[in-house]
Design a protein around this motif. Sequence first.
Motif, mmCIF file in Angstrom:
data_model
loop_
_atom_site.group_PDB
_atom_site.id
_atom_site.type_symbol
_atom_site.label_atom_id
_atom_site.label_comp_id
_atom_site.label_asym_id
_atom_site.label_seq_id
_atom_site.Cartn_x
_atom_site.Cartn_y
_atom_site.Cartn_z
ATOM 1 N N LYS A 33 1.187 -1.411 0.436
ATOM 2 C CA LYS A 33 0.395 -0.120 -0.098
ATOM 3 C C LYS A 33 0.734 1.104 0.075
ATOM 4 C CE LYS A 33 -4.031 -2.200 2.179
ATOM 5 N NZ LYS A 33 -4.934 -1.943 3.218
ATOM 6 N N ILE A 34 0.395 1.591 -0.562
ATOM 7 C CA ILE A 34 1.343 3.330 -0.994
ATOM 8 C C ILE A 34 1.035 4.487 0.057
ATOM 9 C CG2 ILE A 34 2.174 5.608 -1.997
ATOM 10 C CD1 ILE A 34 1.549 3.528 -4.841
ATOM 11 N N ALA A 35 1.596 5.337 1.011
ATOM 12 C CA ALA A 35 0.899 6.303 2.076
ATOM 13 C C ALA A 35 0.017 6.493 0.874
ATOM 14 C CB ALA A 35 1.806 6.816 2.522
ATOM 15 N N ALA A 36 -1.293 7.408 1.690
ATOM 16 C CA ALA A 36 -2.185 8.555 1.502
ATOM 17 C C ALA A 36 -1.464 9.923 1.060
ATOM 18 C CB ALA A 36 -3.326 8.393 2.084
ATOM 19 N N SER A 37 -1.311 10.759 0.498
ATOM 20 C CA SER A 37 -0.700 11.390 -0.080
ATOM 21 C C SER A 37 -2.008 12.704 0.692
ATOM 22 C CB SER A 37 -0.358 12.345 -1.289
ATOM 23 O OG SER A 37 0.513 10.902 -1.896
ATOM 24 N N ALA A 38 -1.205 14.254 1.445
ATOM 25 C CA ALA A 38 -2.728 14.516 1.345
ATOM 26 C C ALA A 38 -2.799 16.032 0.976
ATOM 27 C CB ALA A 38 -1.978 15.366 3.610
ATOM 28 N N GLY A 39 -3.554 16.143 0.682
ATOM 29 C CA GLY A 39 -3.815 18.173 -0.200
ATOM 30 C C GLY A 39 -4.231 17.367 -1.876
ATOM 31 N N PHE A 40 -4.557 16.043 -1.616
ATOM 32 C CA PHE A 40 -4.696 16.096 -3.855
ATOM 33 C C PHE A 40 -6.209 15.248 -3.938
ATOM 34 C CE2 PHE A 40 -0.399 16.606 -3.557
ATOM 35 C CZ PHE A 40 -0.044 17.556 -4.663
ATOM 36 N N ALA A 41 -7.142 15.632 -4.627
ATOM 37 C CA ALA A 41 -8.731 15.363 -4.573
ATOM 38 C C ALA A 41 -8.416 13.690 -4.745
ATOM 39 C CB ALA A 41 -8.477 15.457 -5.597
ATOM 40 N N THR A 42 -9.488 13.744 -4.073
ATOM 41 C CA THR A 42 -9.562 11.617 -3.615
ATOM 42 C C THR A 42 -10.376 11.581 -5.005
ATOM 43 O OG1 THR A 42 -11.437 12.152 -2.707
ATOM 44 C CG2 THR A 42 -9.815 12.334 -1.398
ATOM 45 N N ALA A 43 -10.595 10.580 -5.501
ATOM 46 C CA ALA A 43 -11.038 10.059 -6.526
ATOM 47 C C ALA A 43 -12.687 10.209 -6.460
ATOM 48 C CB ALA A 43 -11.610 7.833 -6.781
ATOM 49 N N SER A 44 -13.541 10.352 -5.428
ATOM 50 C CA SER A 44 -14.707 10.259 -5.493
ATOM 51 C C SER A 44 -15.195 11.995 -6.303
ATOM 52 C CB SER A 44 -15.602 10.298 -4.013
ATOM 53 O OG SER A 44 -15.037 10.906 -3.098
ATOM 54 N N PRO A 69 -10.221 1.010 -2.990
ATOM 55 C CA PRO A 69 -10.434 3.078 -3.286
ATOM 56 C C PRO A 69 -9.043 4.178 -2.784
ATOM 57 C CG PRO A 69 -12.433 2.313 -2.394
ATOM 58 C CD PRO A 69 -11.788 1.076 -1.884
ATOM 59 N N LEU A 70 -8.240 3.384 -1.678
ATOM 60 C CA LEU A 70 -7.236 3.774 -1.029
ATOM 61 C C LEU A 70 -6.209 3.858 -2.546
ATOM 62 C CD1 LEU A 70 -6.954 2.458 2.134
ATOM 63 C CD2 LEU A 70 -7.877 5.025 1.704
ATOM 64 N N ARG A 71 -6.014 3.451 -3.148
ATOM 65 C CA ARG A 71 -5.100 2.552 -4.733
ATOM 66 C C ARG A 71 -5.167 3.547 -5.399
ATOM 67 N NH1 ARG A 71 -3.148 -2.683 -5.304
ATOM 68 N NH2 ARG A 71 -3.477 -4.435 -3.305
ATOM 69 N N ILE A 72 -6.561 4.650 -5.314
ATOM 70 C CA ILE A 72 -6.567 5.759 -6.343
ATOM 71 C C ILE A 72 -7.367 6.673 -5.854
ATOM 72 C CG2 ILE A 72 -6.672 4.239 -8.418
ATOM 73 C CD1 ILE A 72 -9.624 4.001 -8.471
ATOM 74 N N ASP A 73 -7.043 6.882 -4.273
ATOM 75 C CA ASP A 73 -7.732 8.283 -4.006
ATOM 76 C C ASP A 73 -7.165 9.647 -4.040
ATOM 77 O OD1 ASP A 73 -5.319 7.750 -1.578
ATOM 78 O OD2 ASP A 73 -6.737 7.600 -0.500
ATOM 79 N N SER A 74 -6.055 9.732 -4.075
ATOM 80 C CA SER A 74 -4.784 11.234 -5.156
ATOM 81 C C SER A 74 -4.842 10.933 -6.531
ATOM 82 C CB SER A 74 -3.911 11.036 -4.199
ATOM 83 O OG SER A 74 -2.833 9.907 -4.657
ATOM 84 N N ASN A 75 -4.157 12.307 -7.270
ATOM 85 C CA ASN A 75 -3.597 12.132 -7.628
ATOM 86 C C ASN A 75 -2.404 11.412 -8.235
ATOM 87 O OD1 ASN A 75 -5.680 14.191 -8.970
ATOM 88 N ND2 ASN A 75 -4.213 16.028 -9.098
ATOM 89 N N ARG A 76 -1.442 10.865 -7.331
ATOM 90 C CA ARG A 76 -0.264 10.822 -6.813
ATOM 91 C C ARG A 76 -0.665 9.699 -7.567
ATOM 92 N NH1 ARG A 76 4.681 12.652 -3.105
ATOM 93 N NH2 ARG A 76 4.331 13.777 -5.267
ATOM 94 N N LYS A 77 -1.536 8.802 -6.882
ATOM 95 C CA LYS A 77 -1.111 7.429 -6.842
ATOM 96 C C LYS A 77 -2.365 7.021 -8.217
ATOM 97 C CE LYS A 77 -2.761 6.795 -2.105
ATOM 98 N NZ LYS A 77 -3.352 6.043 -0.772
ATOM 99 N N LEU A 78 -2.832 8.147 -8.333
ATOM 100 C CA LEU A 78 -3.389 7.527 -10.246
ATOM 101 C C LEU A 78 -2.833 7.381 -10.992
ATOM 102 C CD1 LEU A 78 -6.971 9.903 -9.863
ATOM 103 C CD2 LEU A 78 -6.217 7.126 -10.369
ATOM 104 N N VAL A 79 -1.251 8.829 -11.341
ATOM 105 C CA VAL A 79 -0.632 9.065 -12.255
ATOM 106 C C VAL A 79 0.226 6.447 -12.423
ATOM 107 C CG1 VAL A 79 1.411 9.888 -11.416
ATOM 108 C CG2 VAL A 79 0.700 10.016 -13.564
ATOM 109 N N GLY A 80 0.290 6.906 -10.357
ATOM 110 C CA GLY A 80 1.400 5.600 -10.973
ATOM 111 C C GLY A 80 0.281 4.351 -10.833
ATOM 112 N N ASN A 81 -0.735 3.593 -10.974
ATOM 113 C CA ASN A 81 -1.730 3.301 -11.539
ATOM 114 C C ASN A 81 -1.642 3.404 -12.921
ATOM 115 O OD1 ASN A 81 -3.225 1.180 -10.242
ATOM 116 N ND2 ASN A 81 -3.364 3.113 -8.967
ATOM 117 N N LEU A 82 -1.590 4.812 -13.667
ATOM 118 C CA LEU A 82 -1.974 4.594 -14.586
ATOM 119 C C LEU A 82 -0.143 4.389 -15.460
ATOM 120 C CD1 LEU A 82 -4.015 6.372 -16.958
ATOM 121 C CD2 LEU A 82 -2.888 8.484 -16.547
ATOM 122 N N ALA A 83 0.964 5.204 -14.886
ATOM 123 C CA ALA A 83 1.504 4.686 -15.678
ATOM 124 C C ALA A 83 1.992 2.964 -16.122
ATOM 125 C CB ALA A 83 3.177 5.024 -15.509
#
Length: 453
Positions: free
Chosen positions: A7-18, A390-404
């Motif tokens: 699990k990747i640590a949550a990044s504060a300050g960025f939009a959640t998927a919801s 949802p915790l895997r995609i709950d920030s832009n940084r996690k989303l870009v990691g998944n997208l990559a």
Amino acid sequence: MKIALKKIAASAGFATASALFGIPNAQAALPIEHWIQPSGAQVYLVTSPAVPMVDAQIDFDAGSRRDPAAQAGLAGVTAGMQGRGVRATRAADGTPLPALDENALGEAWADLGASFGGSAGEDRTSYSLRSLTDPALLARAAQLAARQLGEPAFDPAVWQRQRQRIDAALREADTRPGTVAGKAFESAVYGSHPYGRQTTPATLARIEAGDLRAFHDRLLRACGAKVSIVGAVDRAGADRLATALLSRLPAQGCAPLPAVPEVAPLAAARDQRIPFDAAQAQVLIGQPGIARSDPDYFPLLVGNHILGGGGFVSRLTSEVREKRGLTYGIDSGFAPGLHAGAFTIGLKTRPDQAAQAVDQVRGILRDFVADGPTPAELQAAKDNLIGGFPLRIDSNRKLVGNLANIAWHGLPLDYLDTWTAQIRKVGVADIQAAFARVLQPGRMVTVVVGGRP
């Protein structure tokens, strides 16, 4: 030790998927756009308008598997040195752009409120940009990132100083039992495969500034880039950003690179007991595992969650920690890459308990491979994995990691949409068959550092 699927640590300050998509639990579709630029660069985009920021990741086939054997570590130090200065050049309109040393480059990024940097893994070298999407700021950030990406200084004097620092860090790391165990384990698991190469003071000493430039110029080309972008940009804006980021790299010349051989399976068990004066023994047990393209990826993911990847609810934790008190923590994991990354079980224990712990782990693994999980274990693992999605995609940084990850491995564009469905359809028989095919408990590497020799 590399344990995949953490699990990747949550990044504060960025939009959640919801918040990004107006959905209650991040289970709705994530619209991914993909196109190929005239240069051949591939671009992947998820538009997330809630926060005026953008994250971009650029990946190249320039990981450590491309290192010459005598210069192990070349990919990593090349990526690191790109952040230590850029050479003088000119803007697109002919305006002179001065050289920037490491301090000036850092100050330039601080002035923009943005960041850019690179690092090398086994398969790829990755560069990450984060910036506000204000047009003036983003344009300047993209220009600076393009210079750092395409026109690094690779100053010989700076490299000499940096090489000394890395050499000292390597020597210090070798005084730690975890480093000793990890190096011995990877060498035994991978053999002569590039995944098993170790950066040492000797290989570092063979790398000169000219080698950094040659590695960079050979492998970093726009035509080979995969650019993943998440943020408050539309397709046109993302295309402009990708073009700008790659603008100072050669657009052509992406001839096929030499094939890298597959990881050879182990022919027999290998045991190493390495004396070390330490309060705890480091224990690693494993073998070559799977590539990311393995069709049993999801059964192995779910099965490993049950075996040792699920924290306190895993079987290894229950049996080795809770029932027998042999360790404070134990886990297992697959590290799938372009080639078969290691399957690893890792723990620490008292040196006088190391032999008992190894025997227990081997027995638990043997039983799991033979019989698979129970239906109750399977259901609990599914509930945990699906509930945590949802915790895997709950920030832009996690989303870009998944997208990559989707871009790099050529996964379907609906991969994130179907992830929970793939988990749900895994059955006990699927896990049992997959583990029986992939793992051979009687032919594994066992490394113990700190126990009795």
